[in-house]
Write a protein that holds these residues in place. Structure first.
Motif, PDB file in Angstrom:
ATOM      1  N   SER A   1       0.835  -1.212   0.000  1.00  0.00           N
ATOM      2  CA  SER A   1       0.000   0.000   0.000  1.00  0.00           C
ATOM      3  C   SER A   1       0.860   1.249   0.000  1.00  0.00           C
ATOM      4  CB  SER A   1      -0.925  -0.008   1.215  1.00  0.00           C
ATOM      5  OG  SER A   1      -1.787  -1.122   1.200  1.00  0.00           O
ATOM      6  N   ASP A   2       1.956   1.226   0.769  1.00  0.00           N
ATOM      7  CA  ASP A   2       2.878   2.360   0.771  1.00  0.00           C
ATOM      8  C   ASP A   2       3.450   2.590  -0.623  1.00  0.00           C
ATOM      9  OD1 ASP A   2       2.421   2.431   3.476  1.00  0.00           O
ATOM     10  OD2 ASP A   2       4.259   1.373   3.996  1.00  0.00           O
ATOM     11  N   GLN A   3       3.840   1.513  -1.280  1.00  0.00           N
ATOM     12  CA  GLN A   3       4.445   1.631  -2.607  1.00  0.00           C
ATOM     13  C   GLN A   3       3.454   2.180  -3.623  1.00  0.00           C
ATOM     14  OE1 GLN A   3       6.294  -2.083  -3.723  1.00  0.00           O
ATOM     15  NE2 GLN A   3       7.246  -2.336  -1.715  1.00  0.00           N
ATOM     16  N   ALA A   4       2.158   1.855  -3.455  1.00  0.00           N
ATOM     17  CA  ALA A   4       1.160   2.405  -4.372  1.00  0.00           C
ATOM     18  C   ALA A   4       1.079   3.921  -4.240  1.00  0.00           C
ATOM     19  CB  ALA A   4      -0.206   1.778  -4.089  1.00  0.00           C
ATOM     20  N   ILE A   5       1.323   4.446  -3.037  1.00  0.00           N
ATOM     21  CA  ILE A   5       1.191   5.883  -2.793  1.00  0.00           C
ATOM     22  C   ILE A   5       2.491   6.623  -3.071  1.00  0.00           C
ATOM     23  CG2 ILE A   5       0.774   7.603  -0.984  1.00  0.00           C
ATOM     24  CD1 ILE A   5      -1.252   5.716   0.243  1.00  0.00           C
ATOM     25  N   VAL A   6       3.611   6.116  -2.557  1.00  0.00           N
ATOM     26  CA  VAL A   6       4.895   6.820  -2.703  1.00  0.00           C
ATOM     27  C   VAL A   6       5.753   6.192  -3.794  1.00  0.00           C
ATOM     28  CG1 VAL A   6       4.825   7.506  -0.286  1.00  0.00           C
ATOM     29  CG2 VAL A   6       6.029   5.417  -0.922  1.00  0.00           C
ATOM     30  N   GLY A   7       5.152   5.353  -4.627  1.00  0.00           N
ATOM     31  CA  GLY A   7       5.909   4.682  -5.680  1.00  0.00           C
ATOM     32  C   GLY A   7       6.743   5.600  -6.555  1.00  0.00           C
ATOM     33  N   PRO A   8       6.168   6.739  -7.039  1.00  0.00           N
ATOM     34  CA  PRO A   8       6.993   7.624  -7.880  1.00  0.00           C
ATOM     35  C   PRO A   8       8.261   8.112  -7.194  1.00  0.00           C
ATOM     36  CG  PRO A   8       4.664   8.181  -8.083  1.00  0.00           C
ATOM     37  CD  PRO A   8       4.766   7.165  -6.990  1.00  0.00           C
TER      38      PRO A   8
END
Length: 642
Positions: free
Chosen positions: A115-122
């Motif tokens: 879930s973190d990667q979906a939000i801060v992925g860029p």
């Protein structure tokens, strides 16, 4: 220093609010002093000045004097007689300070969840970002990560309960993302501060991926940020109260409420990459661009646990848990991810005073419910406009026919289906909000008899009595907002009935039109059948003639022969053929020839059987039963007795 337009508007609004609060305080103080002069002249008891924060009480002519010295007032909605500083949280938050080096390290080394990667992925994918001198954008205007559209409100709450908005001035203009970071990274670390904060309210609206990472970095010591980010992307309204038996102490001390529903995409706004949104783009008269939107409101109570609590569950893994004092230092975090311009920015201001963190948390939650009403009402209005009859409906036949008969693209069937289903999903979102609220905020939570969520009723102390009195008023306000959401739900139900009627009328009109077309098509089919029948008859008429001419047209026929044989053969072949075809063209003729054919096959079968019998191939004779061996009934009975 140079200011952008958004910051200037915020400062103007803030100054207007402070001016209104100051004038209100001055007016009430003047009224009290005037009444005091009148009372001294007439010998009546003058109104008293209490040592409390400012409040309005016209029934007993009381006004607090501390606000005249401190320059802040209470909101009239929470007026009571015990609002001195002993009623508020007094223990300050511990000093914290963060820097960009720590942020870079956190981004590199933290074990980010899916879930973190979906939000801060860029941010995680941009390796060059962490190598830059300035990790935050330095451009004052629009930037690629759209952080120029982010907004924030950060308040430090003192031991008098008054929230003071933090707006640190920079030596030179900075970008919006940099300004948010500058105000976010420190608490109680400024040596020039006039008071220490006992609570902090952090509200971030439309943060960029980098600002999400900064929030994770600065808030993860106090909140389970992995859980919060997971709730943001979960597409579901959920409430997690304090969980004293959790192995994670952050979940023990925190209260998390997340809201998820629909909104109309605002001008120049765009949803986050992880939010479900309309694929067709911008809105028009025949289309409503909507997106899922979400927010999280979280409360964290700091300090040591107030007391332990035993877990009475039979299969509990944790036998003991911790309960935190509602009057301990606190933090309220609100992350709002709404691709529109409908945020409320006046939920907190210096005219309010919060006795503790739960009160500030509930007021923030109330503002979220109010914003949900605005957004869902906007969706309802846009859908209503989409299915509303055109203004010339009563006067224009073409306009009526467009609504009554479906076109080749199924325009109105698609529109009514989308509108009906969208309103139904909106109602499900509202039901989830109401259920999440009512399942957690029971009567025991409000009156203080709950053993887990903010325990302590009015009998504990005057501080708790004051708090419970304010909670009663706050409960009425929040439930009024929920009633507003349920009214929208009722409007949605009525609109769904209207859309269903329009859809039924469309289906009825289209069905009648299709039936008429089917009748027309049947007539054409019958006519085509007649044409095929005629063509068949013509073909059959020439078929025997073609056969005869082909036989007599052979080269072995002498040219001087008579045509009499040709005429006789033609008559013998053609006339029976035409008679047979003519009789088969009628029902009675078909029945006649069917019967004759059956009789013919039966005759042939009998003749064939006789021929076979002559050669000894007839059917074998069947044995006849011997009835002489069967005794009469009375003889069989006598034999049985013997």
């Amino acid at each position: 220093m140079a200011l952008d337009a958004a910051t200037a508007r915020e400062m103007i609004q803030k100054l207007a609010e402070d001016r209104a609060a100051y004038l209100d305080t001055l007016s009430r103080a003047t009224d009290v002093l005037t009444k005091a002069l009148e009372a001294s002249a007439t010998g009546k008891i003058p109104p008293k000045l209490t040592s409390e924060a400012v409040r309005q009480n016209t029934s007993n002519n009381a006004i607090e004097a501390d606000s005249l010295r401190k320059g802040s007032t209470f909101s009239p909605e929470y007026s009571d007689t015990d609002d001195d500083e002993s009623m508020f949280v007094q223990t300050p938050l511990r000093t914290e300070s963060y820097d960009e080096a720590g942020l870079r390290k956190h981004i590199r080394e933290y074990n980010w969840s899916p879930s973190d990667q979906a939000i801060v992925g860029p941010v995680l994918q941009n390796k060059q970002l962490l190598e830059r001198t300035n990790i935050f954008p330095v451009t004052l205007g629009p930037v690629d990560d759209r952080s120029h559209l982010s907004h924030y409100s950060i308040f430090d709450v003192g031991n008098d309960g008054a929230p003071l908005e933090i707006r640190k001035a920079a030596a030179k203009p900075v970008s919006r993302a940099q300004a948010i970071w500058n105000n976010l990274k420190n608490i109680n670390a400024d040596e020039s501060r006039q008071r220490e904060a006992v609570g902090r309210i952090t509200i971030i609206r439309e943060p960029s991926p980098l600002l999400f990472a900064a929030l994770h970095y600065t808030m993860h010591p106090h909140f389970d940020m992995d859980e919060i980010f997971g709730l943001l992307v979960a597409d579901k309204t959920t409430a997690y109260a304090h969980r004293p038996f959790s192995a994670n102490d952050k979940q023990q001390r925190s209260f998390v409420f997340t809201l998820d529903y629909f909104t109309v995409i605002g001008e120049e706004c765009q949803p986050m990459s992880w939010q479900k949104s309309d694929e067709e783009g911008g809105a028009s008269d025949t289309h409503v661009a909507v997106s899922r939107c979400s927010s999280v409101v979280a409360l964290s109570l700091e300090g040591q646990p107030a007391r332990p609590i035993k877990n009475k569950a039979r299969r509990a893994e944790q036998t003991m848990g911790n309960i935190y004092d509602p009057f301990s230092p606190w933090r309220v975090l609100s992350i709002q991810v709404y691709p529109d311009w409908k945020h409320s920015i006046d939920a907190h201001n210096s005219t309010r005073h919060y006795v503790n963190g739960p009160e500030a948390f509930l007021i923030t939650l109330r503002a979220e419910f109010k914003d949900a009403q605005k957004r869902l009402m906007e969706v309802y209005n846009r859908i209503s406009d989409l299915v509303r009859m055109p203004s010339n409906f009563m006067f224009n036949r073409v306009a009526r026919d467009r609504l009554l008969f479906e076109d080749e693209e199924f325009t109105f069937s698609r529109r009514y289906f989308w509108a009906h289903q969208s309103l139904g999903i909106m109602n499900e979102d509202i039901q989830e909000m109401a259920l999440a609220y009512r399942s957690v905020f029971t009567d025991s939570v409000w009156n203080g008899t709950s053993k887990i969520i903010w325990p302590g009723d009015a009998s504990v102390s005057s501080r708790y009595a004051n708090w419970r009195k304010r909670m009663k008023s706050l409960r009425a306000d929040i439930e009024a907002e929920l009633e507003g959401l349920e009214k929208i739900q009722s409007l949605n139900n009525e609109k769904m009935k209207e859309i269903k009627g329009l859809r039924d009328n469309l289906f009825s009109g289209t069905s009648v039109l299709e039936s008429r077309r089917s009748v027309d098509q049947a007539i054409i089919t019958v006519q085509q059948g007649h044409n095929i029948k005629l063509l068949t008859l013509v073909t059959i008429f020439f078929l025997p003639l073609t056969f005869v001419t082909s036989v007599f047209g052979m080269t072995n026929m002498d040219e001087n022969d008579s045509f009499r044989p040709f005429g006789i053969v033609t008559a013998v072949i053609c006339l029976p053929t035409y008679m047979l075809i003519g009789s088969l063209n009628t029902t009675s003729g078909i029945q006649f020839w069917r019967m004759k054919t059956k009789q013919l096959f039966s005759l042939i079968g009998r003749m064939f059987a006789k021929v076979l019998a002559l050669f000894g191939y007839g059917p074998a004779p069947q044995a006849q039963p011997d009835y002489t061996s069967i005794k009469p009934l009375h003889q069989r009975s006598q034999s049985a007795r013997e």
